[in-house]
Design a protein around this motif. Structure first.
Motif, PDB file in Angstrom:
ATOM      1  N   TYR A  44     -24.262  -7.146  36.048  1.00 23.83           N
ATOM      2  CA  TYR A  44     -25.235  -7.218  37.141  1.00 23.83           C
ATOM      3  C   TYR A  44     -25.319  -5.926  37.962  1.00 23.83           C
ATOM      4  N   CYS A  45     -24.188  -5.389  38.403  1.00 25.03           N
ATOM      5  CA  CYS A  45     -24.255  -4.139  39.182  1.00 25.03           C
ATOM      6  C   CYS A  45     -24.754  -2.998  38.315  1.00 25.03           C
ATOM      7  N   SER A  49     -28.893  -3.805  38.010  1.00 23.36           N
ATOM      8  CA  SER A  49     -29.312  -2.929  39.105  1.00 23.36           C
ATOM      9  C   SER A  49     -29.409  -1.474  38.652  1.00 23.36           C
ATOM     10  N   TRP A  50     -28.311  -0.884  38.189  1.00 23.37           N
ATOM     11  CA  TRP A  50     -28.321   0.513  37.760  1.00 23.37           C
ATOM     12  C   TRP A  50     -29.174   0.705  36.508  1.00 23.37           C
ATOM     13  N   GLY A  51     -29.485  -0.354  35.805  1.00 21.72           N
ATOM     14  CA  GLY A  51     -30.303  -0.264  34.595  1.00 21.72           C
ATOM     15  C   GLY A  51     -31.799  -0.234  34.859  1.00 21.72           C
ATOM     16  N   ARG A  52     -32.197  -0.422  36.090  1.00 20.64           N
ATOM     17  CA  ARG A  52     -33.627  -0.374  36.429  1.00 20.64           C
ATOM     18  C   ARG A  52     -34.101   1.076  36.418  1.00 20.64           C
ATOM     19  N   ALA A  54     -36.943   2.578  38.400  1.00 19.83           N
ATOM     20  CA  ALA A  54     -37.702   3.190  39.493  1.00 19.83           C
ATOM     21  C   ALA A  54     -36.904   4.233  40.274  1.00 19.83           C
ATOM     22  N   LEU A  55     -35.605   4.048  40.382  1.00 22.54           N
ATOM     23  CA  LEU A  55     -34.751   5.016  41.069  1.00 22.54           C
ATOM     24  C   LEU A  55     -33.904   5.746  40.043  1.00 22.54           C
ATOM     25  N   SER A  56     -33.691   7.021  40.272  1.00 20.40           N
ATOM     26  CA  SER A  56     -32.817   7.796  39.391  1.00 20.40           C
ATOM     27  C   SER A  56     -31.356   7.474  39.705  1.00 20.40           C
ATOM     28  N   ARG A  57     -30.477   7.843  38.802  1.00 18.74           N
ATOM     29  CA  ARG A  57     -29.043   7.685  39.070  1.00 18.74           C
ATOM     30  C   ARG A  57     -28.635   8.479  40.297  1.00 18.74           C
ATOM     31  N   ARG A  58     -29.201   9.652  40.445  1.00 15.42           N
ATOM     32  CA  ARG A  58     -28.919  10.498  41.602  1.00 15.42           C
ATOM     33  C   ARG A  58     -29.262   9.766  42.894  1.00 15.42           C
ATOM     34  N   ASP A  59     -30.450   9.156  42.920  1.00 14.23           N
ATOM     35  CA  ASP A  59     -30.882   8.412  44.109  1.00 14.23           C
ATOM     36  C   ASP A  59     -29.970   7.209  44.364  1.00 14.23           C
ATOM     37  N   ARG A  60     -29.628   6.490  43.309  1.00 11.63           N
ATOM     38  CA  ARG A  60     -28.746   5.335  43.459  1.00 11.63           C
ATOM     39  C   ARG A  60     -27.380   5.778  43.991  1.00 11.63           C
ATOM     40  N   SER A  61     -26.906   6.919  43.497  1.00  8.07           N
ATOM     41  CA  SER A  61     -25.621   7.435  43.979  1.00  8.07           C
ATOM     42  C   SER A  61     -25.662   7.720  45.466  1.00  8.07           C
ATOM     43  N   LEU A  62     -26.727   8.376  45.924  1.00  5.02           N
ATOM     44  CA  LEU A  62     -26.842   8.654  47.365  1.00  5.02           C
ATOM     45  C   LEU A  62     -26.901   7.362  48.171  1.00  5.02           C
TER      46      LEU A  62
END
Length: 139
Positions: A44-45, A49-52, A54-62
């Protein structure tokens, strides 16, 4: 995406962001008791979530850095700071994100987040300096 595909994508994402060694240790430490929980975190996480896209990994990290710093989840903050660096977030971006956190979440949260970030950056820089020196000596 099926449950199995979501889990496999989550495992791949999790290993790439926080490191395969970390994921292996998390499963090992969880043992039989916590294995189901680790599977849920992975699916799930890291999958749902991280598999979507619309947001980049960079954005998710921030986002994670600011959320975890705000919540005072310090071990997870350190983990995700390292992940942010792996995902191409710059030191300047981390600094600005932590200043933003401090203003909106409170100076005490910012003080702690900056302290943790400094420790992570020191370790990161030392590891990357050692790796660069080793590479130079091999040539």
């Amino acid at each position: 995406m099926t449950k199995s595909e979501r889990f496999e994508q989550g495992l791949k994402n999790r290993q790439e962001v926080v490191g395969a060694e970390y994921v292996e240790r998390a499963y090992d430490k969880a043992g039989d008791f916590g294995r189901d929980f680790q599977d849920i975190v992975t699916e799930y996480c890291w999958g749902a979530s991280w598999g979507r896209q619309a947001l980049s990994r960079r954005d998710r990290s921030l986002l994670n850095v600011v959320i975890l710093g705000t919540l005072g989840r310090n071990a997870e903050l350190a983990l995700h700071l390292r992940g942010a660096l792996r995902n191409g977030v710059t030191v300047d971006e981390i600094r600005d994100a932590l200043i933003h956190l401090s203003i909106y979440s409170g100076i005490p949260a910012g003080v702690e987040a900056f302290r943790i970030a400094q420790d992570v950056l020191n370790d990161w820089n030392a590891a990357h300096t050692d790796a660069t020196e080793e590479k130079g000596q091999q040539q």
